[in-house]
Scaffold this motif. Structure first.
Motif, PDB file in Angstrom:
ATOM      1  N   TYR A  54      59.282 112.642  76.292  1.00  0.00           N
ATOM      2  CA  TYR A  54      58.705 111.290  76.317  1.00  0.00           C
ATOM      3  C   TYR A  54      59.748 110.227  76.638  1.00  0.00           C
ATOM      4  O   TYR A  54      59.421 109.197  77.234  1.00  0.00           O
TER       5      TYR A  54
ATOM      6  N   VAL B 178      48.650 115.501  81.363  1.00  0.00           N
ATOM      7  CA  VAL B 178      48.923 114.492  80.338  1.00  0.00           C
ATOM      8  C   VAL B 178      50.052 113.574  80.796  1.00  0.00           C
ATOM      9  O   VAL B 178      49.950 112.344  80.713  1.00  0.00           O
ATOM     10  N   ALA B 179      51.124 114.170  81.305  1.00  0.00           N
ATOM     11  CA  ALA B 179      52.260 113.364  81.766  1.00  0.00           C
ATOM     12  C   ALA B 179      51.831 112.419  82.879  1.00  0.00           C
ATOM     13  O   ALA B 179      52.195 111.233  82.884  1.00  0.00           O
TER      14      ALA B 179
ATOM     15  N   ILE C 146      49.691 109.464  81.600  1.00  0.00           N
ATOM     16  CA  ILE C 146      50.526 108.431  80.966  1.00  0.00           C
ATOM     17  C   ILE C 146      51.292 107.665  82.031  1.00  0.00           C
ATOM     18  O   ILE C 146      51.333 106.430  82.017  1.00  0.00           O
ATOM     19  N   TRP C 147      51.891 108.384  82.961  1.00  0.00           N
ATOM     20  CA  TRP C 147      52.663 107.783  84.060  1.00  0.00           C
ATOM     21  C   TRP C 147      51.790 106.775  84.825  1.00  0.00           C
ATOM     22  O   TRP C 147      52.185 105.630  85.041  1.00  0.00           O
TER      23      TRP C 147
ATOM     24  N   LEU D 289      50.277 103.689  82.349  1.00  0.00           N
ATOM     25  CA  LEU D 289      51.284 102.684  81.984  1.00  0.00           C
ATOM     26  C   LEU D 289      51.912 102.058  83.218  1.00  0.00           C
ATOM     27  O   LEU D 289      52.223 100.867  83.224  1.00  0.00           O
TER      28      LEU D 289
ATOM     29  N   VAL E 246      44.352 101.905  79.829  1.00  0.00           N
ATOM     30  CA  VAL E 246      45.204 102.074  78.647  1.00  0.00           C
ATOM     31  C   VAL E 246      44.422 102.775  77.541  1.00  0.00           C
ATOM     32  O   VAL E 246      44.958 103.657  76.854  1.00  0.00           O
TER      33      VAL E 246
ATOM     34  N   VAL F 293      44.366 106.472  78.274  1.00  0.00           N
ATOM     35  CA  VAL F 293      45.649 107.109  77.951  1.00  0.00           C
ATOM     36  C   VAL F 293      45.785 107.269  76.441  1.00  0.00           C
ATOM     37  O   VAL F 293      46.249 108.303  75.952  1.00  0.00           O
ATOM     38  N   ALA F 294      45.351 106.272  75.682  1.00  0.00           N
ATOM     39  CA  ALA F 294      45.412 106.365  74.218  1.00  0.00           C
ATOM     40  C   ALA F 294      44.529 107.502  73.712  1.00  0.00           C
ATOM     41  O   ALA F 294      44.938 108.264  72.827  1.00  0.00           O
TER      42      ALA F 294
ATOM     43  N   ASN G 275      46.282 110.777  74.254  1.00  0.00           N
ATOM     44  CA  ASN G 275      47.410 110.985  73.345  1.00  0.00           C
ATOM     45  C   ASN G 275      46.996 111.158  71.897  1.00  0.00           C
ATOM     46  O   ASN G 275      47.660 111.863  71.146  1.00  0.00           O
TER      47      ASN G 275
ATOM     48  N   VAL H 214      48.283 117.624  74.345  1.00  0.00           N
ATOM     49  CA  VAL H 214      49.472 116.791  74.203  1.00  0.00           C
ATOM     50  C   VAL H 214      50.495 117.519  73.331  1.00  0.00           C
ATOM     51  O   VAL H 214      50.177 118.022  72.265  1.00  0.00           O
TER      52      VAL H 214
END
Length: 109
Positions: free
Chosen positions: A3, A57-58, A61-62, A65, A94, A97-98, A101, A107
Motif C-alpha cells: 500500500y 483491487v490495486a 484503488i489506483w 484515487l 471513492v 473504492v471504499a 477495501n 483485499v
C-alpha cells in the motif's frame, strides 16, 4: 509495503498527468520530462504493488484515487472548474473504492 508503493505510484501518476497538461502536447521540455519520469516511476512502483495486492483491487484503488487527485490538481494548478455532477461522480468512485477495501475478501490485509 504494497500500500505504500501504491500510494507512491498514485502520487507519481498524478504528477505526471498534471505535467502532461503543462507540457502543451510535449512542446515544452521541462514538463515533458516530468511526464516521462512521473509515468515511468509510477508504472515501476505499480509493478511492485502487484507482487502483494491483487491486480483488480490495486487497479481500482489506483484509478479511483487517481481520478480524484488529478481533478483536484486540475482545480489547483490549472484553475479548472468542477461542477456538481463531476463531484458527485467522483464521490461515487471513492465510495466504490471504499466498498472494495472494507467489504471485499480479495483485499490483502
Amino acid at each position: 509495503m504494497g500500500y505504500v508503493y501504491l500510494a507512491l505510484a498514485i502520487v507519481c501518476e498524478v504528477i505526471g498527468t498534471t505535467a502532461l497538461k503543462s507540457s502543451d502536447g510535449f512542446t515544452r521540455l521541462g514538463p515533458s520530462l516530468v511526464v516521462v519520469a512521473g509515468y515511468g516511476l509510477s508504472f515501476y512502483l505499480f509493478g511492485q504493488v502487484l507482487k502483494t495486492i491483487p491486480m483488480g483491487v490495486a487497479y481500482a484503488i489506483w484509478a479511483g484515487l487517481g481520478i480524484v487527485l488529478i481533478a483536484l490538481a486540475g482545480v489547483i494548478v490549472h484553475k479548472q472548474f468542477l461542477d456538481f455532477p463531476a463531484m458527485l461522480g467522483m464521490g461515487l468512485i471513492v465510495a466504490g473504492v471504499a466498498v472494495i477495501n472494507i467489504f471485499s475478501k480479495t483485499v490483502v490485509r
